[in-house]
Write an enzyme that holds these catalytic residues in place. Structure first.
Site, PDB file in Angstrom:
ATOM      1  N   LYS A  68       0.846  -1.210   0.000  1.00  0.00           N
ATOM      2  CA  LYS A  68       0.000   0.000   0.000  1.00  0.00           C
ATOM      3  C   LYS A  68       0.874   1.249   0.000  1.00  0.00           C
ATOM      4  O   LYS A  68       1.570   1.532   0.959  1.00  0.00           O
ATOM      5  CB  LYS A  68      -0.907   0.046   1.234  1.00  0.00           C
ATOM      6  CG  LYS A  68      -1.923   1.180   1.068  1.00  0.00           C
ATOM      7  CD  LYS A  68      -2.493   1.687   2.346  1.00  0.00           C
ATOM      8  CE  LYS A  68      -1.964   2.991   2.843  1.00  0.00           C
ATOM      9  NZ  LYS A  68      -2.049   4.168   1.990  1.00  0.00           N
ATOM     10  N   GLU A 125      10.375   1.043  10.000  1.00  0.00           N
ATOM     11  CA  GLU A 125      11.350   2.103   9.673  1.00  0.00           C
ATOM     12  C   GLU A 125      10.622   3.415   9.921  1.00  0.00           C
ATOM     13  O   GLU A 125       9.736   3.775   9.152  1.00  0.00           O
ATOM     14  CB  GLU A 125      11.756   2.034   8.188  1.00  0.00           C
ATOM     15  CG  GLU A 125      12.398   0.738   7.760  1.00  0.00           C
ATOM     16  CD  GLU A 125      13.879   0.681   8.073  1.00  0.00           C
ATOM     17  OE1 GLU A 125      14.417   1.632   8.676  1.00  0.00           O
ATOM     18  OE2 GLU A 125      14.497  -0.341   7.732  1.00  0.00           O
ATOM     19  N   CYS A 129      13.620  10.747   6.175  1.00  0.00           N
ATOM     20  CA  CYS A 129      13.684  10.284   7.568  1.00  0.00           C
ATOM     21  C   CYS A 129      15.086  10.451   8.141  1.00  0.00           C
ATOM     22  O   CYS A 129      15.253  10.727   9.317  1.00  0.00           O
ATOM     23  CB  CYS A 129      13.264   8.831   7.627  1.00  0.00           C
ATOM     24  SG  CYS A 129      14.151   7.830   6.451  1.00  0.00           S
ATOM     25  N   GLU A 182      10.492  15.694  15.060  1.00  0.00           N
ATOM     26  CA  GLU A 182      10.776  15.613  13.635  1.00  0.00           C
ATOM     27  C   GLU A 182       9.918  16.633  12.877  1.00  0.00           C
ATOM     28  O   GLU A 182       8.697  16.599  12.961  1.00  0.00           O
ATOM     29  CB  GLU A 182      10.456  14.205  13.137  1.00  0.00           C
ATOM     30  CG  GLU A 182      10.919  13.956  11.735  1.00  0.00           C
ATOM     31  CD  GLU A 182      10.511  12.585  11.214  1.00  0.00           C
ATOM     32  OE1 GLU A 182       9.371  12.170  11.456  1.00  0.00           O
ATOM     33  OE2 GLU A 182      11.336  11.948  10.555  1.00  0.00           O
TER      34      GLU A 182
HETATM   35  P1  NAP Z   1       2.522   7.985   7.959  1.00  0.00           P
HETATM   36  O1  NAP Z   1       1.464   8.971   8.113  1.00  0.00           O
HETATM   37  O2  NAP Z   1       2.886   7.138   9.120  1.00  0.00           O
HETATM   38  O3  NAP Z   1       2.080   7.063   6.731  1.00  0.00           O
HETATM   39  C1  NAP Z   1       2.854   6.007   6.245  1.00  0.00           C
HETATM   40  C2  NAP Z   1       1.946   5.010   5.556  1.00  0.00           C
HETATM   41  O4  NAP Z   1       1.084   4.403   6.511  1.00  0.00           O
HETATM   42  C3  NAP Z   1       1.047   5.629   4.503  1.00  0.00           C
HETATM   43  O5  NAP Z   1       0.880   4.713   3.438  1.00  0.00           O
HETATM   44  C4  NAP Z   1      -0.243   5.803   5.275  1.00  0.00           C
HETATM   45  O6  NAP Z   1      -1.370   5.922   4.451  1.00  0.00           O
HETATM   46  C5  NAP Z   1      -0.266   4.526   6.090  1.00  0.00           C
HETATM   47  N1  NAP Z   1      -1.136   4.571   7.265  1.00  0.00           N
HETATM   48  C6  NAP Z   1      -1.689   5.655   7.893  1.00  0.00           C
HETATM   49  N2  NAP Z   1      -2.434   5.250   8.944  1.00  0.00           N
HETATM   50  C7  NAP Z   1      -2.354   3.898   8.988  1.00  0.00           C
HETATM   51  C8  NAP Z   1      -2.910   2.905   9.850  1.00  0.00           C
HETATM   52  N3  NAP Z   1      -3.693   3.216  10.895  1.00  0.00           N
HETATM   53  N4  NAP Z   1      -2.641   1.605   9.604  1.00  0.00           N
HETATM   54  C9  NAP Z   1      -1.845   1.247   8.566  1.00  0.00           C
HETATM   55  N5  NAP Z   1      -1.296   2.150   7.702  1.00  0.00           N
HETATM   56  C10 NAP Z   1      -1.543   3.463   7.928  1.00  0.00           C
HETATM   57  O7  NAP Z   1       3.880   8.623   7.471  1.00  0.00           O
HETATM   58  P2  NAP Z   1       4.064   9.674   6.313  1.00  0.00           P
HETATM   59  O8  NAP Z   1       3.625  10.987   6.843  1.00  0.00           O
HETATM   60  O9  NAP Z   1       3.498   9.171   5.048  1.00  0.00           O
HETATM   61  O10 NAP Z   1       5.652   9.652   6.122  1.00  0.00           O
HETATM   62  C11 NAP Z   1       6.496  10.437   6.865  1.00  0.00           C
HETATM   63  C12 NAP Z   1       7.136   9.646   7.987  1.00  0.00           C
HETATM   64  O11 NAP Z   1       7.816   8.513   7.481  1.00  0.00           O
HETATM   65  C13 NAP Z   1       8.193  10.440   8.705  1.00  0.00           C
HETATM   66  O12 NAP Z   1       8.037  10.313  10.095  1.00  0.00           O
HETATM   67  C14 NAP Z   1       9.496   9.800   8.260  1.00  0.00           C
HETATM   68  O13 NAP Z   1      10.562   9.952   9.137  1.00  0.00           O
HETATM   69  C15 NAP Z   1       9.102   8.400   8.059  1.00  0.00           C
HETATM   70  N6  NAP Z   1      10.010   7.716   7.138  1.00  0.00           N
HETATM   71  C16 NAP Z   1      10.887   6.812   7.647  1.00  0.00           C
HETATM   72  C17 NAP Z   1      11.785   6.163   6.814  1.00  0.00           C
HETATM   73  C18 NAP Z   1      12.769   5.171   7.371  1.00  0.00           C
HETATM   74  O14 NAP Z   1      13.318   4.419   6.592  1.00  0.00           O
HETATM   75  N7  NAP Z   1      13.009   5.144   8.649  1.00  0.00           N
HETATM   76  C19 NAP Z   1      11.774   6.413   5.448  1.00  0.00           C
HETATM   77  C20 NAP Z   1      10.858   7.338   4.950  1.00  0.00           C
HETATM   78  C21 NAP Z   1       9.982   7.976   5.818  1.00  0.00           C
HETATM   79  P3  NAP Z   1      -1.868   7.396   4.039  1.00  0.00           P
HETATM   80  O15 NAP Z   1      -0.782   8.002   3.239  1.00  0.00           O
HETATM   81  O16 NAP Z   1      -3.075   7.174   3.261  1.00  0.00           O
HETATM   82  O17 NAP Z   1      -2.107   8.129   5.327  1.00  0.00           O
END
Ligand code: NAP
Ligand code: MG
Length: 484
Positions: free
Chosen positions: A189, A263, A297, A394
């Site tokens: 997804k 991650e 990230c 962050e």
């Molecule tokens: P996010 O809001 O946590 O969303 C990540 C994914 O999870 C999206 O596909 C999101 O769908 C989905 N999601 C949301 N709620 C969910 C739930 N209750 N159950 C299952 N899946 C759910 O993160 P983001 O804002 O897209 O990305 C930014 C974050 O990612 C930052 O904190 C960044 O540091 C982190 N990141 C970490 C890494 C690493 O390798 N450590 C790499 C890249 C990014 P929707 O988009 O539809 O909400």
């Protein structure tokens, strides 16, 4: 007409052509090798954050759609993929890698349009790195007994993979390639604001004749992701995203036999020691935080400078950010593109407001921004203290905090005293100091005299609230297998 800018020179616009990037009006779910209409009949728009225009409609998968995708992956696992020899699985991965290379330009332009990242990055980093991950893991597919000597390697079955919006195609490749190489089938997804490159990848997968159901791509919001996490046939969840959602998923998986890798977020420190080459460090710091608008990230979002070098570093940083070009992601001159969504844009502005309230000096470059779209000037937050929210939390934007230190012990304490532990950067001309610091920093990835260098053969992952499990390299295979 040359662009109006505050620089002492001007660049004529050099937009990348969209001619090779064909977008359908509407994208369906990719289930069992076919594009399938969602049972919910619901669609949502994906927008271009550079000018806020809609790009295409994307299907919103319901619980029934997720169930269909998981069942198709389970059937493909039982009937085909788990029975295929490693070298045959490898051939498919090589084919996908080559096809990504062939369609590189189309994918890069699409990625920049859907996510807002500069074309230079999607063209020179995201797309080649995505192909490289498939190439790399293709090579492991028939060598798993060498990856885990004297152990019997077993695949898991259906894996559910959930990815964020900051590296949409690359994250899909990071997740899909090792899962397929180890003999698992996948339901992926993508993030709701950046689903289009994953759907193009679905077209590539279809063109590669991957057996139906081996990879399924379901688009939607958080609820779609949650249905996938909760599905009883899913044996493993690989999640990249925010710490908040990561913790929620961990709770959902507790008490089940699902494997989990997370991650999550980061708040990396760059440490500049007094013996560092300051000019080199400035370039690394600029790359580390303004690369991809800071929506990374592992972005080096905190700068720790040895006190006697602070003045020089601040002067040079201010001069350097003044030269950064913020604007159209498709322009080849652009350094900082558009922030991915209005929500993320508001979050960054809110943090800049918090920094002002906390009494920090806010310095931004003086460039003019496009009238439409979500743009943020490169921002330095000076005189920061460890207790400031902008140091601890962050921000995920082109915003760099700056603190000073006197001793190496103080630098280590400042670097480690945060909830995250994903990455760090050290700038010094002394190898012994680099070794000393890197052994004491609590970060999964540490770069020395460089930053944001990635290679499919290197593992990546964090400590503390940055999650657990490693992706990339030999380590990246481990979480997709059972060893006996
Ligand atoms: P996010 O809001 O946590 O969303 C990540 C994914 O999870 C999206 O596909 C999101 O769908 C989905 N999601 C949301 N709620 C969910 C739930 N209750 N159950 C299952 N899946 C759910 O993160 P983001 O804002 O897209 O990305 C930014 C974050 O990612 C930052 O904190 C960044 O540091 C982190 N990141 C970490 C890494 C690493 O390798 N450590 C790499 C890249 C990014 P929707 O988009 O539809 O909400
Ligand atoms: Mg979009």
């Amino acid at each position: 007409m040359p662009k109006e800018t505050t620089l002492s020179w001007t660049y004529s616009p050099a937009p990348e052509s969209k001619d090779q990037t064909f977008l359908k009006e509407r994208y369906d779910l990719f289930i069992n090798g076919k594009f399938t209409k969602p049972e919910s009949k619901k669609y949502f728009h994906s927008f271009n954050p550079a000018d806020e225009t809609p790009l295409a409609q994307v299907a919103r998968a319901s619980e029934k759609d997720v169930d269909a995708a998981v069942k198709s992956a389970a059937s493909a696992y039982n009937k085909v993929w788990s029975k295929l020899e490693g070298k045959e699985r490898g051939k498919y991965l090589f084919r996908i890698a080559r096809m990504i290379q062939e369609r590189a330009k189309e994918l890069a332009v699409l990625e920049s349009m859907d996510s807002g990242k500069p074309i230079r990055e999607s063209r020179d980093f995201d797309v080649p790195a995505a192909a490289n991950h498939f190439f790399y893991y293709a090579g492991w597919a028939d060598k798993l007994e060498y990856a885990f000597p004297n152990r019997k390697v077993e695949s898991l079955g259906v894996v559910g993979q959930i990815i964020p919006w900051n590296f949409p195609l690359l994250m899909a490749a990071w997740k899909i390639a090792p899962a397929l190489a180890t003999g698992n089938t996948v339901v992926l997804k993508p993030a709701e604001s950046t689903s289009l490159s994953a759907l193009k990848l679905a077209e590539i997968i279809k063109d590669c004749d991957l057996p139906p159901g081996v990879v399924n791509i379901i688009t939607g919001f958080g609820d779609t992701g949650e249905y996938l996490v909760k599905h009883p046939l899913v044996k493993k969840i690989a999640f990249t995203g925010s710490t908040e959602i990561g913790k929620h998923i961990q709770k959902l998986c507790a008490g089940t036999d699902k494997k989990l890798s997370l991650e999550l977020g980061g708040k990396a420190a760059h440490i500049i020691l007094e013996d560092a080459s300051i000019n080199e460090a400035i370039e690394g710091i600029i790359n580390g935080i303004f690369f991809n608008q800071g929506e990374v990230c592992c972005a080096g979002s905190r700068l720790l400078v040895q006190e006697n070098k602070a003045e020089e570093v601040i002067t040079k940083l201010k001069a350097r950010i003044e030269k950064l070009i913020v604007g159209d992601p498709l322009d080849k001159n652009t350094d900082i593109g558009a922030i991915n969504s209005k929500m993320q844009f508001d979050k960054i502005q809110n943090y800049i407001g918090i920094a002002k309230q906390e009494g920090l000096e806010v310095h931004q470059s003086s460039c003019t921004l496009p009238a439409k779209g979500f743009y943020v000037r490169p921002t330095l937050l000076l005189n920061a203290a460890q207790t400031n929210r902008v140091v601890q939390e962050e921000i995920f934007g082109p915003v760099l905090t700056l603190q000073t230190f006197r001793s190496i012990e103080e630098a280590i304490e400042l670097a480690n005293n945060i909830p995250y532990g994903l990455s760090a950067g050290i700038w010094s001309s002394k190898g012994s100091r680099i070794f000393n610091l890197s052994s004491k920093l609590k970060a999964g990835v540490i770069w020395a005299n460089s930053y944001n260098k990635f290679d499919p053969s290197s593992p990546f992952g964090g400590y503390k609230e940055s999650g657990f499990g490693r992706e990339g390299g030999l380590h990246g295979l481990r979480s997709y297998v059972n060893l006996k």
